[in-house]
Structures are given as C-alpha cells and as structure tokens.
Write a protein that holds these residues in place. Structure first.
Motif, PDB file in Angstrom:
ATOM      1  N   LEU A 112       0.833  -1.197   0.000  1.00 14.78           N
ATOM      2  CA  LEU A 112       0.000   0.000   0.000  1.00 14.78           C
ATOM      3  C   LEU A 112       0.871   1.251   0.000  1.00 14.78           C
ATOM      4  CD1 LEU A 112      -2.969   0.979   0.232  1.00 14.78           C
ATOM      5  CD2 LEU A 112      -2.610   1.040   2.705  1.00 14.78           C
ATOM      6  N   LYS A 113       1.877   1.253   0.839  1.00 10.66           N
ATOM      7  CA  LYS A 113       2.775   2.409   0.962  1.00 10.66           C
ATOM      8  C   LYS A 113       3.549   2.636  -0.337  1.00 10.66           C
ATOM      9  CE  LYS A 113       6.587   4.044   3.801  1.00 10.66           C
ATOM     10  NZ  LYS A 113       7.544   3.659   4.820  1.00 10.66           N
ATOM     11  N   ASN A 114       4.064   1.558  -0.935  1.00  3.84           N
ATOM     12  CA  ASN A 114       4.850   1.659  -2.167  1.00  3.84           C
ATOM     13  C   ASN A 114       3.979   1.731  -3.418  1.00  3.84           C
ATOM     14  OD1 ASN A 114       7.165   1.508  -0.636  1.00  3.84           O
ATOM     15  ND2 ASN A 114       7.391  -0.680  -0.917  1.00  3.84           N
ATOM     16  N   ARG A 115       2.697   1.427  -3.267  1.00  2.00           N
ATOM     17  CA  ARG A 115       1.764   1.348  -4.388  1.00  2.00           C
ATOM     18  C   ARG A 115       2.317   0.421  -5.474  1.00  2.00           C
ATOM     19  NH1 ARG A 115      -2.166   3.782  -3.306  1.00  2.00           N
ATOM     20  NH2 ARG A 115      -3.278   4.484  -5.122  1.00  2.00           N
ATOM     21  N   SER A 116       2.863  -0.696  -5.017  1.00  2.00           N
ATOM     22  CA  SER A 116       3.477  -1.663  -5.919  1.00  2.00           C
ATOM     23  C   SER A 116       3.602  -3.001  -5.204  1.00  2.00           C
ATOM     24  CB  SER A 116       4.857  -1.162  -6.332  1.00  2.00           C
ATOM     25  OG  SER A 116       5.553  -2.165  -7.030  1.00  2.00           O
ATOM     26  N   THR A 117       3.649  -4.065  -6.001  1.00  2.00           N
ATOM     27  CA  THR A 117       3.903  -5.392  -5.437  1.00  2.00           C
ATOM     28  C   THR A 117       5.224  -5.954  -5.946  1.00  2.00           C
ATOM     29  OG1 THR A 117       2.658  -6.443  -7.214  1.00  2.00           O
ATOM     30  CG2 THR A 117       1.445  -5.914  -5.193  1.00  2.00           C
ATOM     31  N   VAL A 118       6.059  -5.092  -6.509  1.00  2.00           N
ATOM     32  CA  VAL A 118       7.354  -5.537  -7.029  1.00  2.00           C
ATOM     33  C   VAL A 118       8.165  -6.147  -5.887  1.00  2.00           C
ATOM     34  CG1 VAL A 118       9.530  -4.767  -8.054  1.00  2.00           C
ATOM     35  CG2 VAL A 118       7.368  -3.860  -8.886  1.00  2.00           C
ATOM     36  N   GLY A 119       8.744  -7.304  -6.151  1.00  2.00           N
ATOM     37  CA  GLY A 119       9.566  -7.986  -5.159  1.00  2.00           C
ATOM     38  C   GLY A 119       8.803  -8.955  -4.278  1.00  2.00           C
ATOM     39  N   MET A 120       7.497  -8.953  -4.365  1.00  2.00           N
ATOM     40  CA  MET A 120       6.686  -9.850  -3.545  1.00  2.00           C
ATOM     41  C   MET A 120       6.453 -11.147  -4.315  1.00  2.00           C
ATOM     42  SD  MET A 120       2.822  -9.341  -2.151  1.00  2.00           S
ATOM     43  CE  MET A 120       2.103  -9.688  -3.738  1.00  2.00           C
ATOM     44  N   SER A 121       6.603 -12.252  -3.639  1.00  2.00           N
ATOM     45  CA  SER A 121       6.356 -13.542  -4.261  1.00  2.00           C
ATOM     46  C   SER A 121       4.861 -13.838  -4.243  1.00  2.00           C
ATOM     47  CB  SER A 121       7.109 -14.648  -3.519  1.00  2.00           C
ATOM     48  OG  SER A 121       6.688 -15.909  -3.965  1.00  2.00           O
ATOM     49  N   ARG A 122       4.266 -13.852  -5.409  1.00  2.00           N
ATOM     50  CA  ARG A 122       2.842 -14.136  -5.494  1.00  2.00           C
ATOM     51  C   ARG A 122       2.556 -15.594  -5.149  1.00  2.00           C
ATOM     52  NH1 ARG A 122       4.744 -10.077  -7.946  1.00  2.00           N
ATOM     53  NH2 ARG A 122       3.486  -8.390  -8.762  1.00  2.00           N
ATOM     54  N   LYS A 123       3.497 -16.472  -5.471  1.00  2.00           N
ATOM     55  CA  LYS A 123       3.335 -17.889  -5.100  1.00  2.00           C
ATOM     56  C   LYS A 123       3.251 -18.031  -3.582  1.00  2.00           C
ATOM     57  CE  LYS A 123       5.886 -19.636  -9.060  1.00  2.00           C
ATOM     58  NZ  LYS A 123       7.112 -20.298  -9.513  1.00  2.00           N
TER      59      LYS A 123
END
Length: 178
Positions: A112-123
């Motif tokens: 939410l803070k970064n407004r991004s999910t880059v680097g997060m493992s969706r798996k």
C-alpha cells in the motif's frame, strides 16, 4: 537482470552490471543511496537497542538473543504465576491468535505504501491463502472456539487483500503467479 542470469565469465557479468547501471534512473539511485545512508546513520546513532524507533534494528546478535531469552522467561514466569486465572490464559491465547492472524498485514501495508507489489512472491501469498483457507475450514468443521474461526477468517481476508493488490497496482509482470 544482471544478477538473475547466469553469466559464462566475469567479463560478461561486469558488462551486464555496467549496462544495467547505465539504464538506471538517477532519481532511483539517489533515493536508494539516501535511504541506505539514513538507515545506517540511525543504527549508528542508537545508544541502546531498546529505543522503540529502532526496535527491530538490532546492532548485534547478542542483544537479540538477550531480548528473546528475557521475553521467554517473563512469559514463562507469567504463565506459572497466573496459570489458574482463566482470564490470563484466554488473553495470552487470543494475543497469540491475533498475532498469527496479522502476519500478512505488514506485506499489505508495504504494498500500500509503495503502491506496488514488485519484489513480492505471489506464489508465497497463494500458499498463505491456501493454508489459511484449509485451516479456517478445519476450525469450522471441528467446531473450534469462535476466536479460532474469526482469526482464520481475518487471515483469509488479509491474504485476499494482498492478492487484490497484485491486480490493483501496476507491475512490470502482470501475471499473478511469478
């Protein structure tokens, strides 16, 4: 992709790193360097590890081990003294359940803070969700106390919120499973 690809030799690696470095946005490099420097200065400036602003930034392993041992000892002592008090045991149990239920909240907040999910493992998040769904269904089918079901449902909702962020925030890789 300088470090994600296996290179046949050092020269190829250096060339790849140089190419990546040349394409980096200077604002990104400046922000990263400033952030690193401020974190490093804040860690150096701390006289003691118990300054609440730097609680998780331990300066050495010994301080961390001392904290964990102190916390465990006080917890055991509290349980020993108040074992016959149901309000205490119920409070500790609920605190443990709610702590587990909120495990995905920091990831949600970071996205939410970064407004991004880059680097997060969706798996990883999908595995969280599957485990939490199975656990919540198990609690329901076994007629566990209501707080187990409530905390399990909270976990599922937070997992779904994190997965929802994968679709809301723009990302270079649009697929849910990376």
């Amino acid at each position: 992709m300088a470090c994600r690809v296996r290179h046949p030799n050092i020269t190829a690696l250096i060339t790849s790193v140089d190419q990546k470095w040349m394409t980096m946005n200077t604002d990104y490099v400046d922000k990263t360097c400033k952030t690193f420097r401020s974190r490093l200065e804040s860690i150096i400036a701390v006289d003691g590890d118990f300054d609440y602003r730097y609680f998780w930034e331990w300066t050495d392993v010994q301080s961390y081990i001392e904290f964990i041992l102190t916390f465990a000892t006080l917890g055991c002592l509290g349980m020993y003294v108040f074992l016959d008090k149901s309000w205490f045991v119920e409070t500790i149990g609920f605190a443990a359940l709610i702590t587990e239920a909120m495990l995905a909240a920091p990831q949600f907040y970071k996205n939410l803070k970064n407004r991004s999910t880059v680097g997060m493992s969706r798996k990883m998040v999908l595995m969280w969700l599957s485990g939490d769904v199975f656990k919540t269904v198990y609690f329901y089918l076994r007629a566990a106390p209501v707080q187990f079901f409530i905390c399990g449902a909270l976990q599922v909702l937070i997992d779904l919120a994190v997965i929802g962020q994968c679709f809301i925030y723009p990302n270079k890789n649009k697929s849910l499973v990376k």
